[in-house]
Design a protein around this motif. Sequence first.
Motif, PDB file in Angstrom:
ATOM      1  N   HIS A 283       0.837  -1.100   0.088  1.00 31.32           N
ATOM      2  CA  HIS A 283       0.002   0.195   0.038  1.00 31.32           C
ATOM      3  C   HIS A 283       0.548   1.199   0.159  1.00 31.32           C
ATOM      4  N   TRP A 284       0.209   2.405  -0.282  1.00 32.67           N
ATOM      5  CA  TRP A 284       1.078   3.775  -0.258  1.00 32.67           C
ATOM      6  C   TRP A 284       1.314   4.059   1.168  1.00 32.67           C
ATOM      7  N   ILE A 285       2.583   4.198   1.473  1.00 31.74           N
ATOM      8  CA  ILE A 285       3.027   4.581   2.797  1.00 31.74           C
ATOM      9  C   ILE A 285       3.678   6.134   2.647  1.00 31.74           C
ATOM     10  N   PHE A 286       3.043   6.924   3.608  1.00 30.72           N
ATOM     11  CA  PHE A 286       3.670   8.182   3.829  1.00 30.72           C
ATOM     12  C   PHE A 286       5.146   8.038   4.525  1.00 30.72           C
ATOM     13  N   VAL A 287       6.316   8.536   4.089  1.00 27.66           N
ATOM     14  CA  VAL A 287       7.480   8.575   4.552  1.00 27.66           C
ATOM     15  C   VAL A 287       8.208   9.470   4.837  1.00 27.66           C
ATOM     16  N   ALA A 288       8.055  10.738   4.050  1.00 29.20           N
ATOM     17  CA  ALA A 288       8.702  11.986   4.497  1.00 29.20           C
ATOM     18  C   ALA A 288       7.686  13.002   3.830  1.00 29.20           C
ATOM     19  N   THR A 289       8.478  14.287   3.991  1.00 27.98           N
ATOM     20  CA  THR A 289       7.996  15.544   3.002  1.00 27.98           C
ATOM     21  C   THR A 289       8.986  16.173   1.951  1.00 27.98           C
ATOM     22  N   GLU A 290       8.673  16.766   1.243  1.00 27.52           N
ATOM     23  CA  GLU A 290       9.499  17.246   0.377  1.00 27.52           C
ATOM     24  C   GLU A 290      10.682  18.128   1.041  1.00 27.52           C
ATOM     25  N   PRO A 291      10.183  19.075   1.935  1.00 26.48           N
ATOM     26  CA  PRO A 291      11.164  19.832   2.676  1.00 26.48           C
ATOM     27  C   PRO A 291      12.391  19.021   3.383  1.00 26.48           C
ATOM     28  N   GLU A 292      12.077  17.777   3.433  1.00 28.73           N
ATOM     29  CA  GLU A 292      13.083  17.278   4.226  1.00 28.73           C
ATOM     30  C   GLU A 292      14.402  16.808   3.156  1.00 28.73           C
ATOM     31  N   ILE A 293      14.097  16.703   1.896  1.00 31.93           N
ATOM     32  CA  ILE A 293      14.975  16.475   0.835  1.00 31.93           C
ATOM     33  C   ILE A 293      15.164  18.082  -0.116  1.00 31.93           C
ATOM     34  N   PRO A 294      15.530  19.009   0.168  1.00 34.14           N
ATOM     35  CA  PRO A 294      14.996  20.381  -0.478  1.00 34.14           C
ATOM     36  C   PRO A 294      15.963  20.510  -1.638  1.00 34.14           C
ATOM     37  N   GLU A 295      17.349  20.104  -1.602  1.00 29.14           N
ATOM     38  CA  GLU A 295      18.162  20.339  -2.609  1.00 29.14           C
ATOM     39  C   GLU A 295      18.428  19.027  -3.465  1.00 29.14           C
TER      40      GLU A 295
ATOM     41  N   GLU B 265     -14.694  11.182   4.678  1.00 31.02           N
ATOM     42  CA  GLU B 265     -14.260  10.056   5.596  1.00 31.02           C
ATOM     43  C   GLU B 265     -14.455   8.652   4.894  1.00 31.02           C
ATOM     44  N   GLU B 266     -13.263   8.073   4.425  1.00 30.63           N
ATOM     45  CA  GLU B 266     -13.588   6.713   3.907  1.00 30.63           C
ATOM     46  C   GLU B 266     -12.505   5.815   4.136  1.00 30.63           C
ATOM     47  N   LEU B 267     -12.573   5.210   5.506  1.00 38.47           N
ATOM     48  CA  LEU B 267     -11.674   4.683   6.333  1.00 38.47           C
ATOM     49  C   LEU B 267     -11.719   3.153   6.205  1.00 38.47           C
ATOM     50  N   GLN B 268     -12.268   2.540   5.424  1.00 32.74           N
ATOM     51  CA  GLN B 268     -12.487   1.408   5.048  1.00 32.74           C
ATOM     52  C   GLN B 268     -13.092   1.009   3.665  1.00 32.74           C
ATOM     53  N   GLY B 269     -12.962  -0.294   3.112  1.00 34.17           N
ATOM     54  CA  GLY B 269     -13.613  -0.793   1.915  1.00 34.17           C
ATOM     55  C   GLY B 269     -12.866  -0.062   0.656  1.00 34.17           C
ATOM     56  N   ARG B 270     -11.585   0.244   0.972  1.00 36.52           N
ATOM     57  CA  ARG B 270     -10.752   0.450  -0.253  1.00 36.52           C
ATOM     58  C   ARG B 270      -9.389   0.597   0.274  1.00 36.52           C
ATOM     59  N   SER B 271      -8.434   0.340  -0.719  1.00 32.73           N
ATOM     60  CA  SER B 271      -6.971   0.220  -0.477  1.00 32.73           C
ATOM     61  C   SER B 271      -6.365   1.423   0.138  1.00 32.73           C
ATOM     62  N   THR B 272      -6.547   2.700  -0.340  1.00 30.88           N
ATOM     63  CA  THR B 272      -6.110   3.737  -0.153  1.00 30.88           C
ATOM     64  C   THR B 272      -7.200   4.412   0.868  1.00 30.88           C
ATOM     65  N   ALA B 273      -7.232   4.258   2.107  1.00 27.76           N
ATOM     66  CA  ALA B 273      -8.210   4.875   2.846  1.00 27.76           C
ATOM     67  C   ALA B 273      -7.993   5.760   3.824  1.00 27.76           C
ATOM     68  N   PHE B 274      -8.599   6.830   3.987  1.00 26.28           N
ATOM     69  CA  PHE B 274      -8.302   8.271   4.381  1.00 26.28           C
ATOM     70  C   PHE B 274      -9.387   9.062   5.038  1.00 26.28           C
ATOM     71  N   ARG B 275      -8.960  10.016   5.888  1.00 29.28           N
ATOM     72  CA  ARG B 275     -10.034  11.097   6.383  1.00 29.28           C
ATOM     73  C   ARG B 275      -9.296  12.409   6.533  1.00 29.28           C
ATOM     74  N   VAL B 276     -10.109  13.419   5.898  1.00 37.57           N
ATOM     75  CA  VAL B 276      -9.709  14.909   5.892  1.00 37.57           C
ATOM     76  C   VAL B 276     -10.738  15.814   6.372  1.00 37.57           C
ATOM     77  N   GLN B 277     -10.512  16.579   7.466  1.00 36.82           N
ATOM     78  CA  GLN B 277     -11.633  17.773   7.564  1.00 36.82           C
ATOM     79  C   GLN B 277     -10.449  18.837   8.250  1.00 36.82           C
ATOM     80  N   ARG B 278     -11.041  20.117   8.121  1.00 38.36           N
ATOM     81  CA  ARG B 278     -10.656  21.270   8.858  1.00 38.36           C
ATOM     82  C   ARG B 278     -11.433  21.523   9.982  1.00 38.36           C
ATOM     83  N   GLU B 279     -10.908  21.486  11.155  1.00 36.81           N
ATOM     84  CA  GLU B 279     -11.760  21.757  12.401  1.00 36.81           C
ATOM     85  C   GLU B 279     -11.026  22.800  13.393  1.00 36.81           C
ATOM     86  N   ALA B 280     -12.155  23.176  14.465  1.00 35.48           N
ATOM     87  CA  ALA B 280     -11.516  24.420  14.725  1.00 35.48           C
ATOM     88  C   ALA B 280     -10.937  23.869  16.046  1.00 35.48           C
ATOM     89  N   LEU B 281      -9.965  24.895  16.586  1.00 32.67           N
ATOM     90  CA  LEU B 281      -9.297  24.786  17.960  1.00 32.67           C
ATOM     91  C   LEU B 281      -9.673  25.489  19.323  1.00 32.67           C
TER      92      LEU B 281
END
Length: 434
Positions: free
Chosen positions: A61-73, A279-295
């Motif tokens: 599966h797709w695995i998050f490993v780093a961000t672009e700013p970690e290898i900037p140059e 929110e699509e947390l199951q039933g698919r290979s790349t499952a995810f959730r995204v939302q902007r919420e208050a603090l």
Amino acid sequence: MTTVLPPASQPVTTDHPVTTDQPVDPAALVARRRPGYALEGPFYTSREFFDLDIDAIFAKHWIFVATEPEIPEPGDFITVELGRYSVILIRDDDGGVQALHNVCRHRGSRVLLDAKGSVGNLVCSYHQWTYAADGRLLHAGDQPPTFDKGCFGLKKVAARTLGGLIFICLSPAPPPDFDDVAERVAPYLAPHRLAETKVAAQVDLVEEGNWKLVMENNRECYHCEAGHPELTCTFFPTYGYALEEIPPRLMPAHARYLAAEAHLERACTERGMPFAPIEELQGRSTAFRVQREALDGAGESYTRDGRAASRKLLADFDTPRLGRLSLHFQPNSWFHFLADHVVTFTALPLAPDRTLVRTTWHVHRDAVEGVDYDPDILTDVWRMTNEQDGAFVGRTQAGVSSPAFEPGPYSTNEYQVDALVSWYIERLEEHLAP
């Protein structure tokens, strides 16, 4: 400047081995999994399940490993360890991100031994076979005239970037639904311009628990009210509760949440920023959730008073009070995008009972340490929260290792834990199917 901060304390450890010596039949345990209940002990303690998890989950599966700013140059690299795999992430001469198996095509030596750094070319220290940043073999000494360098480049790993986040997939046939996910998630990430930030701090914490316990702990806030005093200065403790299930003692917090949410929705609407949950947390290979919420508190950032941790806001934001954009992917990552900084988290399995949790804080690339931000204030809340979570995970690992452990039912506000475990079981069933 990158500030690397060590954890203030170590997570709970045990004095006895937590892996089982008895043979385990993963297929039988997967088949008898009881929906709505925690997994049985061997899922968390056995070498059989750890190896299966690497093959069925982390190598497919797709695995998050780093961000672009970690290898900037160009030439900047990091190495990522995933079970038996080692992967090089490197910025090539054209500014692209390459992912390569860290295995020399000569006799198999690791090519790069450091966790991070910068190179011109990739040179294997054993026999000096030399590769370009895109994996092409440039030099191999003492080979016959018939030797074809074009046949012996480093093997490539599938890599994708999404709003400055780097994902890899070790499978030769990555899940194709990533395109659909990226199309819907990208508008949420775009306003923060993560690729235009820099790394302000990074902390590696080894938690004494199975990777699934790390992620299960992250996917609920049932424990937050009592367990995370720093986090709940700004993180509403009603997270995960249905309205009719909110305890009376939390109703004042819920009232503040409603007012803060109304303010946030107005601010997002005025700026054309999406905020509604997907929110699509199951039933698919790349499952995810995204939302902007208050603090809570000042509503600006993850600090003890809720005020921004960096005076230099990201991108061209005109206000720090934009809440938190929360994103998570099954199986191993979660993120918080704020107006003043971004925090990324990745959990990488090291052993059945050990998991690396890497937390990285990003600020505007022009922000000046000591002027625009204080690293201690910037990292305070999540350093404390991670250490507290490490203790909870360590205690749970010790408990599920006991012969007395019997899985209990999830609470209704632990629905995301149930979804994570259900997604995991779906993936194992697919992998184990004839």
